[in-house]
Design a protein around this motif. Structure first.
Motif, PDB file in Angstrom:
ATOM      1  N   SER A   1      21.819 -16.127  41.943  1.00 33.26           N
ATOM      2  CA  SER A   1      20.793 -17.298  41.650  1.00 33.26           C
ATOM      3  C   SER A   1      20.500 -17.663  43.084  1.00 33.26           C
ATOM      4  O   SER A   1      19.408 -18.001  43.326  1.00 33.26           O
ATOM      5  CB  SER A   1      21.633 -18.472  40.870  1.00 33.26           C
ATOM      6  OG  SER A   1      21.874 -17.991  39.430  1.00 33.26           O
TER       7      SER A   1
ATOM      8  N   GLY B   1      18.342 -19.695  30.210  1.00 31.20           N
ATOM      9  CA  GLY B   1      19.940 -19.352  30.505  1.00 31.20           C
ATOM     10  C   GLY B   1      20.168 -20.149  31.816  1.00 31.20           C
ATOM     11  O   GLY B   1      20.613 -19.587  32.973  1.00 31.20           O
TER      12      GLY B   1
ATOM     13  N   GLU C   1      19.515 -23.355  27.619  1.00 28.45           N
ATOM     14  CA  GLU C   1      20.982 -22.717  27.725  1.00 28.45           C
ATOM     15  C   GLU C   1      21.537 -22.927  26.521  1.00 28.45           C
ATOM     16  O   GLU C   1      21.195 -24.007  25.626  1.00 28.45           O
ATOM     17  CB  GLU C   1      21.509 -23.774  28.785  1.00 28.45           C
ATOM     18  CG  GLU C   1      23.006 -23.435  28.990  1.00 28.45           C
ATOM     19  CD  GLU C   1      23.340 -21.844  29.502  1.00 28.45           C
ATOM     20  OE1 GLU C   1      22.710 -21.317  30.473  1.00 28.45           O
ATOM     21  OE2 GLU C   1      24.320 -21.500  28.650  1.00 28.45           O
TER      22      GLU C   1
ATOM     23  N   ASP D   1      19.158 -20.586  21.839  1.00 30.73           N
ATOM     24  CA  ASP D   1      19.079 -19.405  22.305  1.00 30.73           C
ATOM     25  C   ASP D   1      17.581 -19.046  22.989  1.00 30.73           C
ATOM     26  O   ASP D   1      16.735 -19.337  22.081  1.00 30.73           O
ATOM     27  CB  ASP D   1      19.173 -18.401  20.992  1.00 30.73           C
ATOM     28  CG  ASP D   1      19.020 -17.011  21.192  1.00 30.73           C
ATOM     29  OD1 ASP D   1      18.566 -16.394  22.300  1.00 30.73           O
ATOM     30  OD2 ASP D   1      19.457 -16.175  20.196  1.00 30.73           O
ATOM     31  N   ALA D   2      17.733 -18.765  23.993  1.00 33.20           N
ATOM     32  CA  ALA D   2      16.351 -18.737  24.864  1.00 33.20           C
ATOM     33  C   ALA D   2      15.404 -17.676  24.185  1.00 33.20           C
ATOM     34  O   ALA D   2      14.304 -17.623  24.191  1.00 33.20           O
ATOM     35  CB  ALA D   2      16.632 -18.190  25.991  1.00 33.20           C
TER      36      ALA D   2
END
Ligand SMILES: C[S@@+](CC[C@H](N)C(=O)[O-])C[C@H]1O[C@@H](n2cnc3c(N)ncnc32)[C@H](O)[C@@H]1O
Length: 335
Positions: free
Chosen positions: A178, A197, A221, A245-246
């Motif tokens: 990240s 996420g 997320e 749930d993305a």
């Protein structure tokens, strides 16, 4: 294949006279195990896709320990401090003389939990089966160490003052992938964004701090505990938080999406999750929207990216990670 049902049903049989027909609490319940013997149990689960599947099976789910139970089953997690904290919470949530059962795989450290708990309680039974163990004891005296275990569930401060919790992704530090993505993002991101996420909020917070032209970022997320840390970490009204749930996220028309998609739910790499994230990102972006993502270098996402985007560019590669920009989504559900 390991069968957690076999372990649980043997254990429930072995202490059947102490297992109530209703009023049980199952902590970190999973969809693979049959809990029907526990009647109308309450399942505590934080991961949204698992929660949805438990609900589909007719189970009641919650994210907090709010009620009292007369039996508790703790399915340990991969994080030792989180599992010990959950055992302590379960102990405090059941009435005196009720049974507390602890179940888990060897690879998740069940043997070390048994060793610790044996020193504190009279263990009434242990069953080893299907690469794991289940054991149980009665709630009697409360050892003081449980307070320390409860403390292990509280938010802790890591790099740059960020708050995290045991058991969530990258709980001890900023994730290297990240950080690499952030370093390689252009400074002109603007408009409506999403962070798929989003974890404990590192990427979104840094983007919001440094960019006035961003109108909003939706942090999507699946882990309830991670999202709650993100809420502690971000004090900016442009941030929106969604426990979801993305791959089912529905808002769309995004100008940009950033993501460091999950690559496993078990121990082995599962690139299909990342591929579903890529597909969903293409559906959610506006025609001129841009996807910025980072991934482990060995994960082959290129074919999927080419399937869903007309332009795909590699921004940088390190021995471990790659940062990719994709634009001109082919499959959109943009209104
Ligand atoms: C590789 S981590 C990246 C976390 C965060 N972006 C960061 O930079 O620290 C992937 C995140 O996706 C979350 N996740 C896994 N499956 C998900 C799903 N189906 N929908 C939304 N989030 C999910 C995980 O809980 C984890 O926080």
């Amino acid at each position: 294949m390991a069968n957690p049902n076999a372990r649980l049903s043997l254990a429930l049989k072995a202490c059947s006279s102490n297992v109530p027909e209703n009023g049980a609490m199952i902590i970190n319940a999973n969809e693979a195990t049959d809990y029907s013997r526990l009647g109308e149990a309450v399942c505590i689960q934080w991961f949204k896709p698992t929660c949805d599947r438990l609900i589909e099976k007719g189970l009641t789910t919650t994210q907090d320990f709010t009620s009292t139970a007369n039996f508790a089953l703790v399915e340990i997690t991969r994080s030792k401090p989180q599992s010990l904290g959950l055992i302590a919470k379960a102990f405090d949530s059941i009435i005196e003389n009720s049974i507390l059962m602890v179940d888990g795989k060897k690879t998740d450290g069940i043997e070390s939990h048994l060793k610790i708990l044996r020193n504190l309680f009279d263990i009434d039974g242990v069953i080893s089966k299907s690469h794991g163990k289940i054991f149980w004891f009665k709630k009697t005296q409360r050892p003081k160490i449980l307070n320390q275990w409860l403390q292990g569930l509280e938010p802790a401060t890591v790099d740059q003052g960020y708050k995290t919790r045991a058991g969530i992704f990258s709980a001890n530090h900023i994730d290297k992938a990240s950080a690499l993505l952030l370093e390689n993002l252009p400074n002109h991101l603007s408009g409506k964004g999403a962070d798929l996420g989003a974890g404990w909020g590192y990427l979104s917070n840094e983007l919001l701090k440094n960019n006035d032209k961003i109108k909003s970022i939706c942090l999507v997320e699946a882990d309830w505990n991670a999202l709650n840390c993100a809420k502690l970490n971000i004090n900016d009204s442009r941030a929106k938080f969604e426990w979801a749930d993305a791959t089912h996220h529905k808002d769309n028309g995004y100008d940009f999406i950033v993501m460091n998609p999950p690559f496993h739910q078990s121990r082995k790499a599962e690139p299909d999750i990342g591929k579903s994230f890529i597909q969903r990102a293409s559906e959610l972006l506006s025609p001129k929207g841009q996807l910025w993502m980072v991934a482990n270098r060995q994960l082959a996402y290129e074919t999927t990216l080419d399937t869903y985007f007309t332009a795909v560019n590699s921004i940088t590669e390190t021995p471990q990670f790659k940062v990719i920009n994709a634009s001109r989504p082919k499959k959109r559900i943009f209104k």
